[in-house]
Every structure is written in structure tokens, then in C-alpha cells.
Design an enzyme around this catalytic site. Structure first.
Site, short mmCIF file in Angstrom:
data_model
loop_
_atom_site.label_atom_id
_atom_site.label_comp_id
_atom_site.label_asym_id
_atom_site.label_seq_id
_atom_site.Cartn_x
_atom_site.Cartn_y
_atom_site.Cartn_z
N LYS A 14 107.06 19.06 38.07
CA LYS A 14 106.52 18.90 39.11
C LYS A 14 107.47 19.08 40.00
O LYS A 14 107.47 18.08 40.13
CB LYS A 14 105.37 18.40 38.92
N LYS A 64 103.54 22.49 37.04
CA LYS A 64 102.75 22.22 38.34
C LYS A 64 104.11 22.72 40.04
O LYS A 64 105.17 22.54 39.24
CB LYS A 64 102.55 21.09 39.12
C1 PBG Z 1 99.65 14.24 44.85
C2 PBG Z 1 98.88 15.52 44.77
C3 PBG Z 1 99.34 17.51 44.87
C4 PBG Z 1 98.50 18.58 44.54
C5 PBG Z 1 98.26 17.37 43.28
N1 PBG Z 1 98.25 15.90 43.53
C6 PBG Z 1 100.62 17.50 46.12
C7 PBG Z 1 101.54 17.33 46.42
O1 PBG Z 1 102.58 16.69 45.52
O2 PBG Z 1 101.97 16.88 47.67
C8 PBG Z 1 98.66 19.67 45.03
C9 PBG Z 1 97.71 20.43 44.65
C10 PBG Z 1 97.92 21.43 44.55
O3 PBG Z 1 98.40 22.13 45.76
O4 PBG Z 1 96.60 22.16 45.23
N2 PBG Z 1 100.14 14.03 44.34
#
Ligand code: PBG
Length: 332
Positions: free
Chosen positions: A202, A256
């Protein structure tokens, strides 16, 4: 690349492209409804639908409506739904206790879908940001996002989700050691068949902007997430994180954001062979929707092409806000 390829004109790539049956015969990948996970946003109330300005076409739904949405997804053949709560700001604290409340919004939604007997896998998000007065995925002490104390909180959060009936836990927090800790706790509490899809690779991304509006975390977040999410320039570090999470017991791994990181997805699939997913995140969705709304692209076609790209890159499936629309388009 084949060294035995005959030279032109013996070889003409256009032959197998010349008609639909031939094109179908040589397809290298497929896109099916079984490749989709649908992320949805849950809010308080009854019969409540709230539009999200930066994600046109996506709404927050109250628990009663989420059950209907889950049933609709199941009827379309979508195998999994992923729940994200919009938590009342009054419930946000420094220690994020609401995260492991058995009756929090997310756990109530899980239980409601389960009680209704909907045949769909329920995925959750494990991170403290919806419950954190500081907006971060981990607990903040003196301006530092502390790792090990956050992991303890995440374990409690995951156990509460498993107890509520979740099938797939999705740790998205990027703390070190959380996969092993959550797996061990699930085993010792008897949740041996609850799976973990680790948000293993991520990245610290600006593509998450609309999502933070959707879950109401934009206002709370102070600073950025660069001390725990991976730098967009670091592909090898991402692969090492995936390897680490698989060794700690992740059943499935995720990359991601999605489309800008397809090189990572391909390498993860080739190197580890584990079930590999990508998250087509909120910013990717918003960009396609915005261009389509302006008439600058054909939204439905770009939607499908964007998802085909994930499959070509080696992903087994994709978390996408387009899931029901894709399913309908595929069914025709
Ligand atoms: C939170 C989380 C996020 C997303 C999924 N879980 C945002 C972040 O890390 O700030 C992003 C999903 C998206 O942008 O569609 N931990």
C-alpha cells in the site's frame, strides 16, 4: 518473445484480429463477475442515503440499505463486499476504542448481512482512521504513529469483526507485524477459517483523497501517512512487504492503488503466486467518472478496459466501486 516468429508477410498479426470469433479464440485473459469485490460505505440511520461529492454515483448507505445492496451484489454474482464505516465524529478518540466495539457501525452491518442470510463474502477494513481523532491509521503519541500499541488495537478490531461474522479481514494500516499478530489471535480464538487479505503493498498516495471524504477522515487527518505507507518510487520495498505478510500468514495480498501500480501487481503474482488483488481506489474511480461526465471519454468502456488491465497484469480480482455496474455490463 518467440524467436521463431515468421517474418512479414508470413506472419500477420491482423489475421487473428480479423473477425470476432478469431479474436475471442486468442484472448489471453478474462474478466468475470467473479473477479470483483465491491467496496461500500456505511452510515448511521434508517433508509439513509448520502451522496459523496467527490465520488459521483457512490453513496453512503445505512445498515438496513446495506443489506439490500449486499443482496443485489450477491444476485449479480459478485463474490465479496467490503465495508467502510462513516463514523460519527463524536465517537472518535485518541485511543480509537470504537474500533473494537462489537456494536460499532461496521460490526452491525456485518451482522445484519449475515443475519439476512445473504450469500456473499464480507470483507472488512482494519485500520484505526475512521475512529481516530487524529485521522491516522495508528495511534498517535506525541505526534508519532506508534507501531506496537497500534497492532494491539488492530488485533482487537479484527477479532470483533471476526466475531460479528466477517469472512475476509483487510488490514490496510501498514503497521509492521500486524498480519502475524492478527493471524495468531484468530487461531487462538477459534476463527481458523477467517481469511486475511493484507493490504501488503500500500503506497502513500494522493489517489485516496475522495475516500477520505467518503469516510469523513479528511478533516481529522493531520499531516500525511508517509511514515507507514510505501513511497510511490519504491517497488522493491513493496515486494519485500508482500513477502513478509505472506510469511506472517496472509491468505491473499493486495496492491493499492491499482492502475498506477500494475507493475507491482505483475511482479507480486509472478514472484509469489499467491492470490493477488488490486484496489482501484477512489481517485481512480473519480477520474474516470469526471472525464465521462464531461463527455471526454466513454465511461463504460474505460471502466471495463481499466478492469481488464488488472487481469492482464496478473490480478485474481479487483476491489472496485464500479463492481455492480461492471457486473451488469458483463451480463449484458
Ligand atoms: C484506510 C483506507 C484508505 C483506503 C482504504 N482504507 C485510505 C487511506 O489509507 O488513507 C483508500 C481507498 C480508496 O481510496 O478508495 N486505512
Amino acid at each position: 518473445m518467440s524467436v521463431n516468429q515468421a517474418p512479414y508477410p508470413l506472419s500477420r498479426f491482423r489475421r487473428t484480429r480479423s473477425a470476432a470469433p478469431l479474436r475471442n479464440l486468442v484472448l489471453e485473459s478474462t474478466l468475470s463477475v467473479h473477479d470483483l469485490i465491491w467496496p461500500v460505505f456505511v452510515c448511521d440511520g434508517m433508509q439513509e442515503r448520502q451522496a459523496i461529492a467527490s465520488m459521483p454515483g457512490v453513496e453512503r448507505l445505512s445498515v438496513d440499505l446495506i443489506v439490500g445492496a449486499a443482496q443485489e451484489a450477491a444476485d449479480l454474482g459478485i463474490p465479496a463486499i467490503c465495508l467502510f464505516p462513516y463514523t460519527d465524529p463524536s465517537k472518535k478518540t485518541e485511543l480509537c476504542e470504537e474500533a473494537w466495539n462489537p456494536d460499532n457501525l461496521s460490526n452491525r452491518a456485518i451482522a445484519a448481512i449475515r443475519d439476512a442470510g445473504v450469500e456473499i463474502a464480507i470483507m472488512t477494513d482494519i485500520a484505526l482512521d475512521p475512529y481516530n481523532i487524529n485521522g491516522h491509521d495508528g495511534i498517535v503519541r506525541d505526534g508519532v504513529i506508534v507501531n506496537d500499541e497500534s497492532v494491539e488495537a488492530l488485533v482487537k478490531m479484527g477479532l470483533a469483526q471476526a466475531a460479528a461474522g466477517a469472512d475476509i479481514l483487510g488490514p490496510s494500516d501498514m503497521m509492521d507485524g500486524r498480519i502475524g499478530a492478527i493471524r495468531a489471535a484468530l487461531e487462538s480464538e477459534g476463527h481458523v477459517n477467517v481469511t486475511i487479505m493484507s493490504y501488503a503493498a500500500k503506497f502513500a498516495s494522493a489517489y485516496y483523497g475522495p475516500f477520505r471524504d467518503a469516510v469523513g477522515a479528511s478533516g481529522a487527518l493531520k499531516g500525511d501517512k508517509k511514515t507507514y505507507q510505501i513511497d510511490p518510487l519504491n517497488g522493491r520495498e513493496a515486494l519485500r512487504c508482500v513477502e513478509r505478510d505472506l510469511r506472517e500468514g496472509a491468505d491473499m495480498v493486495m496492491v493499492k492503488p491499482g492502475q498506477p501500480y500494475l507493475d507491482i501487481a505483475r511482479q507480486v503474482k509472478d514472484r509469489f503466486g499467491a492470490p493477488t488483488f488490486a484496489y482501484q481506489v477512489s481517485g481512480e474511480y473519480a477520474m474516470i467518472e469526471a472525464a465521462a461526465a464531461n463527455g471526454w471519454i466513454d465511461g463504460d468502456k474505460v471502466m471495463l478496459e481499466s478492469l481488464m488491465a488488472f487481469r492482464r497484469a496478473g490480478c485474481d480480482g479487483v476491489l472496485t466501486y464500479f463492481a455492480p455496474r461492471v457486473a451488469r455490463a458483463l451480463i449484458g
